[in-house]
Scaffold this active site. Structure first.
Site, short mmCIF file in Angstrom:
data_model
loop_
_atom_site.label_atom_id
_atom_site.label_comp_id
_atom_site.label_asym_id
_atom_site.label_seq_id
_atom_site.Cartn_x
_atom_site.Cartn_y
_atom_site.Cartn_z
N LYS A 26 -57.82 -13.78 -22.60
CA LYS A 26 -57.23 -14.94 -21.95
C LYS A 26 -56.01 -15.46 -22.72
CE LYS A 26 -59.96 -15.25 -18.38
NZ LYS A 26 -59.47 -15.09 -17.00
N SER A 29 -58.21 -19.61 -19.54
CA SER A 29 -59.39 -20.32 -20.04
C SER A 29 -59.00 -21.12 -21.26
CB SER A 29 -60.50 -19.32 -20.41
OG SER A 29 -61.56 -19.96 -21.09
N TYR A 45 -63.27 -11.96 -24.80
CA TYR A 45 -62.85 -12.69 -23.60
C TYR A 45 -61.73 -13.65 -23.95
CZ TYR A 45 -63.21 -16.08 -19.74
OH TYR A 45 -62.95 -16.93 -18.69
#
Length: 251
Positions: free
Chosen positions: A160, A143, A156
């Protein structure tokens, strides 16, 4: 013409909808056969039908971080199609929103388990079962959040960022037999990302030099390129797929 993947076989995780299904569709359209995974059987069955049925795709339901499910998928793929050339680690979760220090240890462990440790486990299984001796390619779906601060989705983003470094590390360690690369999308119009644009898509898209948010096909084409022989001299890299938004400092 897009490079052919005829005769190749891929496992794509998290592929009952969204980016994962878009990737599976792109691979099938280029001639590959796929095994797709996700947690729920019914959407997977619908996806197999969309992909052309069992001659082109099979599906197994389970949790991406479940070792038994991982092993079953790899074994069934080899049993059904006789080889495993490609692995796309697409499954990702983001169950919490807010400041990073508000994330509990249990939540952090779950996010890292699915977004980082599961891709590592899938890669080891694919490598040991086929790719190590026969060659292959892995693409991790990271991401843009893994490349810069991402307020509200910090854990998150950390997961990533770690996945991006895992890509670099495995690119070195698994060469020359296996290439490992990643893509880092910005906001793509999927159910998973709805909270980032729902009700304000035009305003969010205004920050993108290319004038729109992404769609699954934008990521799928990049993944197919990184799996194909056209990228035979590329490994350990992360391709940003973001409509130019990072050029302007946005997410």
């Amino acid at each position: 013409m897009a490079p052919s993947l005829k005769g190749r076989v891929a496992v794509v995780t998290g592929a009952s909808r969204g980016i994962g299904l878009g990737i599976a569709r792109e691979l099938v359209e280029r001639g590959a056969k796929v095994c797709i995974t996700a947690r729920t059987p019914e959407p997977l069955a619908e996806a197999v039908t969309e992909l052309g049925g069992p001659d082109h795709a099979i599906a197994l339901a389970g949790r991406a971080d479940d070792p038994a499910h991982q092993a079953e998928v790899v074994a069934r793929t080899l049993e059904t199609f006789g080889r495993l050339d490609f692995l796309v680690n697409n499954t990702g979760i983001n169950p919490v929103y807010g400041p990073l220090l508000d994330v509990t240890a249990e939540q952090a462990a779950k996010i890292l388990g699915v977004n980082l440790l599961a891709p590592m486990a899938w890669t080891k299984l694919a490598h040991d079962a086929w790719m190590g001796e026969n060659g292959g390619a892995v693409v991790n779906v990271a991401s843009l959040a893994g490349l810069r601060a991402a307020p509200g989705i910090g854990m998150y983003a950390v997961s990533k960022a770690a996945l991006i470094h895992l890509t670099t590390q495995l690119g070195v360690e698994l060469a020359p037999a296996v290439r490992v690369n990643a893509v880092a999308p910005a906001v793509v119009k999927t159910k998973f990302a709805e909270a980032l644009y729902e009700g304000r898509e035009e305003r969010v898209a205004a920050a993108y030099p290319l004038g729109r948010l992404g769609v699954p096909g934008d990521v799928a084409g990049a993944v197919a390129f990184l799996l194909s022989d056209e990228s035979a001299w590329i490994t350990g890299q992360t391709l940003t797929v973001d409509g130019g938004v990072s050029l302007a400092g946005g997410l």
